[in-house]
Motif scaffolding. Structure first.
Motif, mmCIF file in Angstrom:
data_model
loop_
_atom_site.group_PDB
_atom_site.id
_atom_site.type_symbol
_atom_site.label_atom_id
_atom_site.label_comp_id
_atom_site.label_asym_id
_atom_site.label_seq_id
_atom_site.Cartn_x
_atom_site.Cartn_y
_atom_site.Cartn_z
ATOM 1 N N UNK A 17 0.840 -1.198 0.000
ATOM 2 C CA UNK A 17 0.000 0.000 0.000
ATOM 3 C C UNK A 17 0.877 1.252 0.000
ATOM 4 N N UNK A 18 2.158 1.077 -0.394
ATOM 5 C CA UNK A 18 3.081 2.221 -0.341
ATOM 6 C C UNK A 18 3.886 2.426 -1.613
ATOM 7 N N UNK A 19 3.558 1.726 -2.693
ATOM 8 C CA UNK A 19 4.237 1.979 -3.972
ATOM 9 C C UNK A 19 3.518 3.127 -4.666
ATOM 10 N N UNK A 20 3.719 4.313 -4.114
ATOM 11 C CA UNK A 20 2.934 5.484 -4.476
ATOM 12 C C UNK A 20 3.827 6.666 -4.807
ATOM 13 N N UNK A 21 3.185 7.733 -5.224
ATOM 14 C CA UNK A 21 3.890 8.992 -5.454
ATOM 15 C C UNK A 21 4.612 9.430 -4.185
ATOM 16 N N UNK A 22 3.990 9.203 -3.037
ATOM 17 C CA UNK A 22 4.583 9.629 -1.770
ATOM 18 C C UNK A 22 5.926 8.955 -1.512
ATOM 19 N N UNK A 23 6.067 7.685 -1.878
ATOM 20 C CA UNK A 23 7.353 6.999 -1.703
ATOM 21 C C UNK A 23 8.438 7.685 -2.529
ATOM 22 N N UNK A 24 8.126 8.008 -3.774
ATOM 23 C CA UNK A 24 9.105 8.692 -4.621
ATOM 24 C C UNK A 24 9.418 10.080 -4.071
ATOM 25 N N UNK A 25 8.411 10.741 -3.509
ATOM 26 C CA UNK A 25 8.635 12.055 -2.914
ATOM 27 C C UNK A 25 9.587 11.969 -1.729
ATOM 28 N N UNK A 26 9.342 11.009 -0.833
ATOM 29 C CA UNK A 26 10.190 10.866 0.352
ATOM 30 C C UNK A 26 11.617 10.467 -0.029
ATOM 31 N N UNK A 27 11.741 9.466 -0.883
ATOM 32 C CA UNK A 27 13.071 8.980 -1.238
ATOM 33 C C UNK A 27 13.840 10.011 -2.067
#
Length: 379
Positions: free
Chosen positions: A245-255
Motif C-alpha cells: 500500500x506504499x508503492x505510491x507517489x509519496x514513496x518517490x517524494x520521500x526517497x
C-alpha cells in the motif's frame, strides 16, 4: 535514450492527461518526486512503448506501482528479463520468478478523474471500516481473478508463455478503487488468500493469544465470494501474491527528498501507524518523522512496504530467496501466519509536503510533534 516521464506523450494534450499526472508535473513541491521517477525510468525497459502514455493518462497508478516494483527488484540485485511485454517482470538466476502487476480501480463507469485519490492524505481512515474492508477484499479478489483468467491471443495464461514455463508465477497488487483504499494492509488480504483469520484474545495473565478461525466466504451487501483463494483449483499456478500500500507517489517524494533532489523551501513529513514489537500488543503504534532528519543508513528503500504472501498449495512454489528483500508471510501447519520482517513495517501513513521557505522544515517538525502528542495514548 528514454524521454522524461513528464514530457507529454506524442499527440497528447495536457488537458487530456490525468489529474494526478498534471498535479505532479506542475507542483513545485513534487520536484524531488519527478527527478527520482525520471532517474528510475532511465533504466526501465519500455518494451511495448506504451508506458509514458499510460503513466500520463488512465494508467497512472498502475504504472507508478510498476516503476516502484522495478526499482525494488533492481535494488535487490535481481537479474531482470524485460524482453517480453508479459508478464511485467521475469527474474532470472538461481531463483527465477515471473511477476505480473495489477491494481484495483474505481468502479466501472467512474473515471479516475472523478475519484480524488489524493484526498486519502486528508481522510485516510474510511468512514465505515467494516464496509470498506469488505469492498477491499472484493476489489482485490476481482483484480487477482482477472489476471488468473487472462489468456493471450494464442490462448496462453501468463504462466504458460514459452519464456516463463516452469517459472513460479506471482501477482503483485495494490488498491486504488477509492480514496481510502490505501488504508488497508495485509490482514484482510491474508484472510481472503488463506481462508483463515487470527482472532485475538487475552489469557488470565493478560497476555495476547491469537487463535485461528476458518473463514469460508466474504460478504459485501447482498453478494458473497468464497474465501481461501490459494486453496482453490484456479490458483494452483499462483505461487504468491505481492501486496503493497506504499508503492505510491509519496514513496518517490520521500526517497527523492532523502537524496537531496527537492528544493530548499520544501520539507516532507511522514506520520502513521507501524508494527508494535511488544508480543502482547494488539494495536500498532503511532510514528512520525521529518524526511531527512537522520543519516543515510536510515534512508527508505524501494523494497520497504512490499509483502510476499506465499501459496502453500502452489504447483510451482517460489524457491527460497526468490523475493528475499520483501517482508515474507508463510502459512504454518497450525494455521498461523509466520511473518518475517526485513524492514520497518509501516502499516499505513500519510506524507505531507510543506512549502514555506526557511520555515518549511520547522513547520514539518511541529506537524510531527503535534501528531505524536495527539496519539501518545495509542499503545
Amino acid at each position: 535514450m528514454n524521454r522524461s516521464l513528464f514530457d507529454l506523450a506524442r499527440k497528447l494534450k495536457l488537458e487530456k492527461a490525468s489529474r494526478e499526472f498534471r498535479d505532479i508535473r506542475e507542483a513545485h513541491g513534487h520536484t524531488a518526486t519527478r527527478r527520482l521517477m525520471d532517474e528510475v525510468f532511465v533504466d526501465f525497459p519500455d518494451i511495448d512503448h506504451s508506458f509514458i502514455r499510460e503513466f500520463q493518462t488512465a494508467g497512472f497508478f498502475a504504472r507508478v506501482l510498476e516503476l516502484a516494483l522495478f526499482a525494488a527488484l533492481r535494488e535487490q540485485g535481481k537479474e531482470l528479463d524485460r524482453t517480453s511485454p508479459a508478464p511485467d517482470f521475469v527474474v532470472r538466476g538461481d531463483a527465477p520468478v515471473a511477476i505480473e502487476a495489477t491494481t484495483t480501480n474505481p468502479p466501472q463507469g467512474v473515471l479516475a478523474e472523478d475519484v480524488d485519490i489524493a484526498s486519502a492524505v486528508r481522510r485516510l481512515i474510511p468512514d465505515d471500516l467494516e464496509a470498506a474492508e469488505a469492498e477491499f477484499v472484493f476489489q482485490i479478489g476481482k483484480a487477482l481473478r482477472r489476471k488468473l483468467d487472462h489468456r493471450d491471443a494464442q490462448g496462453h495464461a501468463y504462466w504458460e508463455k514459452p519464456h516463463v514455463e516452469r517459472v513460479p508465477f506471482v501477482l503483485a497488487v495494490q488498491s486504488f478503487h477509492n480514496p481510502s483504499a490505501l488504508f488497508h494492509t495485509t490482514g484482510p488480504l491474508s484472510t481472503y488468500l488463506y481462508g483463515i483469520r487470527d482472532v485475538p484474545t487475552r489469557d488470565r495473565q493478560s497476555s495476547l493469544v491469537l487463535n485461528s478461525q476458518i473463514v469460508t466466504e466474504h460478504r459485501r451487501k447482498d453478494k458473497t465470494i468464497p474465501s481461501g483463494l490459494f486453496a482453490q483449483p484456479e490458483a494452483e499456478h499462483l505461487a504468491a501474491v505481492i501486496f503493497t500500500n506504499s508503492a505510491t507517489v509519496s514513496k518517490f517524494s520521500r526517497m527523492g527528498t532523502e537524496r537531496g533532489y527537492g528544493p530548499e523551501d520544501v520539507a516532507v513529513a511522514r506520520c502513521g501507524a507501524m508494527y508494535n514489537p511488544d508480543p502482547d500488543a494488539a494495536q500498532p503504534v503511532p510514528f512520525g518523522y521529518v524526511v531527512g532528519d537522520y543519516g543515510p543508513e536510515e534512508h527508505e528503500t524501494f523494497s520497504e512496504g512490499f509483502h510476499v504472501l506465499h501459496n502453500p498449495w502452489a504447483r510451482t512454489p517460489l524457491a527460497a530467496g526468490a523475493l528475499d528483500g520483501f517482508t515474507d508471510h508463510r502459512l504454518q501447519p497450525d494455521g498461523r501466519l509466520l511473518t518475517t520482517i526485513r524492514h520497518p513495517d509501516y502499516f499505513v501513513s500519510q506524507t505531507m509536503i510543506i512549502q514555506g521557505g526557511k520555515a518549511a522544515l520547522p513547520m514539518a517538525r511541529r506537524r510531527v510533534q503535534q501528531y505524536l502528542a495527539g496519539n501518545a495514548g495509542r499503545r
